[in-house]
Write an enzyme that holds these catalytic residues in place. Sequence first.
Site, PDB file in Angstrom:
ATOM      1  CG  ASP A  21      -0.095   0.084   2.561  1.00 10.07           C
ATOM      2  OD1 ASP A  21       0.946   0.481   2.506  1.00 10.07           O
ATOM      3  OD2 ASP A  21      -0.975   0.298   3.609  1.00 10.07           O
ATOM      4  CG  ASP A  35      -6.009  -5.081   2.305  1.00 15.43           C
ATOM      5  OD1 ASP A  35      -6.779  -4.364   1.485  1.00 15.43           O
ATOM      6  OD2 ASP A  35      -5.561  -4.718   3.495  1.00 15.43           O
ATOM      7  CB  CYS A  40     -11.472 -26.099   8.110  1.00 15.22           C
ATOM      8  SG  CYS A  40      -9.905 -25.310   7.573  1.00 15.22           S
ATOM      9  CB  CYS A  89      -6.353 -25.393   7.876  1.00 15.81           C
ATOM     10  SG  CYS A  89      -6.492 -25.211   9.464  1.00 15.81           S
ATOM     11  CB  CYS A 136      -9.150 -28.009  11.172  1.00 13.98           C
ATOM     12  SG  CYS A 136      -9.838 -26.362  11.302  1.00 13.98           S
ATOM     13  CG  HIS A 153      -9.211 -22.148  11.137  1.00 11.19           C
ATOM     14  ND1 HIS A 153      -9.769 -23.094  10.348  1.00 11.19           N
ATOM     15  CD2 HIS A 153     -10.342 -21.293  11.233  1.00 11.19           C
ATOM     16  CE1 HIS A 153     -11.118 -22.934  10.512  1.00 11.19           C
ATOM     17  NE2 HIS A 153     -11.402 -21.868  10.903  1.00 11.19           N
TER      18      HIS A 153
HETATM   19 ZN   LIG Z   1      -8.974 -24.839   9.617  1.00 11.86          ZN
END
Ligand SMILES: [Zn+2]
Length: 375
Positions: free
Chosen positions: A94, A268, A306, A308, A311, A337
Site C-alpha cells: 500500500d 485485504d 476445514c 487446514c 483443524c 486456520h
Molecule cells: Zn482450519
Amino acid sequence: MLTSPLAFERLAQDGRARVGRITTLHGTFETPVFMPVGTQATVKSQTTDDLQRAGVRILLCNTYHLHLRPGEEVIEHLGGLHRFMSWPGAILTDSGGFQVFSLARLREVREDGVLFQSHLDGSDVFLGPDQAMAIQQALGSDIAMAFDECPPHPAARSTVEAAVERTLRWAARCAERRAERPQQAVFGIVQGGIHPDLRQHCARELRAMGFDGLAIGGLSVGETKEMMNAVLEDTEPELPVDSPRYLMGVGAPEDLFEAIERGVDMFDCVMPTRNGRNGGCFTWSGKVRLKAAIHREDPGPLDPDCGCSTCRGYSRAYLRHLFNTDEMLGSQLASHHNIAFLQSLMEKIREAIRAGRFAELKAEFTARYFGPHER
Ligand SMILES: [Zn+2]
C-alpha cells in the site's frame, strides 16, 4: 502508454461477480482473491511456508511501516522485499496514505504530500506521491499503490471533494513515475467518501491515467454496511472491466460476498490474524470464540469442514487450553486456520461463479454462518 507488467484475464462471470486470473513476475493466481496483511513484512505468527500451505499466493505489506523500520534502503540492499521476507509469491504494497491519515499525528497536508509525526518516536516524516513511489520501487513489490488522501468518516462534503482532487493530482504524479520501474504494476485509489458523484468522478479520472488496476479506498472506516454496499454499487459502472478491482481493508466473509456480487476482485484485511490472536475464528458454521468455556472438553476440530493443519491436528479443547494459558501456539494455529478459511472461501466462491451459482452459495453460506450454530 506502458505495457502492463500485470496480466489480467477474465475467465468467468455470473451477474457482476467475476473469476479472473492475474499473472505477476512472482506467480499467477485467480480472483476473487484475499490477501493477508504482512504489515511489518510478516503476516503475524505465520511463516511463509504456513502461508503457502494455506493457499496464499499474494500478500500485502505496508509502505509506511517499512519506511520507518527498517527503512527501504535496508530492504533494497538485501535484495528487495521478496528475498528479505523469504516470500516467493506476489506482493502488493500500500502507499502509506491510509496509515499517514489514520495512525500518525498530522502536521501539515501540503500540495506535494503530508508532513506528520511518526507514531513510533514523534519524529517528523514527509510522505507524498514521489516518496511513496520511490519507497515502493525500492521495496520491489509486484503491485504498488498510488498515494492518496483518505478523509475521515464522517466528513463534510467539501473536505471529501478537496481530498478527491488532491488524490487525483497525486495519482497523476504516481502514474508519471511508473516508467521508472516498468516491472512494477501501479493501481490508482478511488476516494469520494459516501458521495456517488465524487466516487464516479474520481474513478473516471483515474481510468484515464492508465493504471494497471483500480482500488476503492476510504471504506470500512466507520460507515454502515449499507453505505459501503451503496458506494460499491455506484462506483462499479465506472471501474474498468478488463483490469482488477480491489476493495481495501475488507475481510469479513459476509462483506466479501457483498463486494464480489458487485464486481470486486481483490481484498485485504488484518482481520484473520488480528481476530486469530484473540481466539476469534471463522468457521463454516459461524464465528467461534476459542476462549469460551463450552470448548473445555471438546475433542472435535475447530471446523470439521476445514482441511487446514490446525483443524486436522488439534482439538477445540487443546486450542482453548493454549489461549487460556497464553501460549503463543494458540495465536499461530488460530491465525493459520483463519487465513486458510478465507482462502478456501474464495476458492468456493470462484467455483460457484464458474458454475453460475454464486447467489445460491451466498444464500447457503449466510444461512449456515449466521444460523443457530453461532457461538
Ligand atoms: Zn482450519
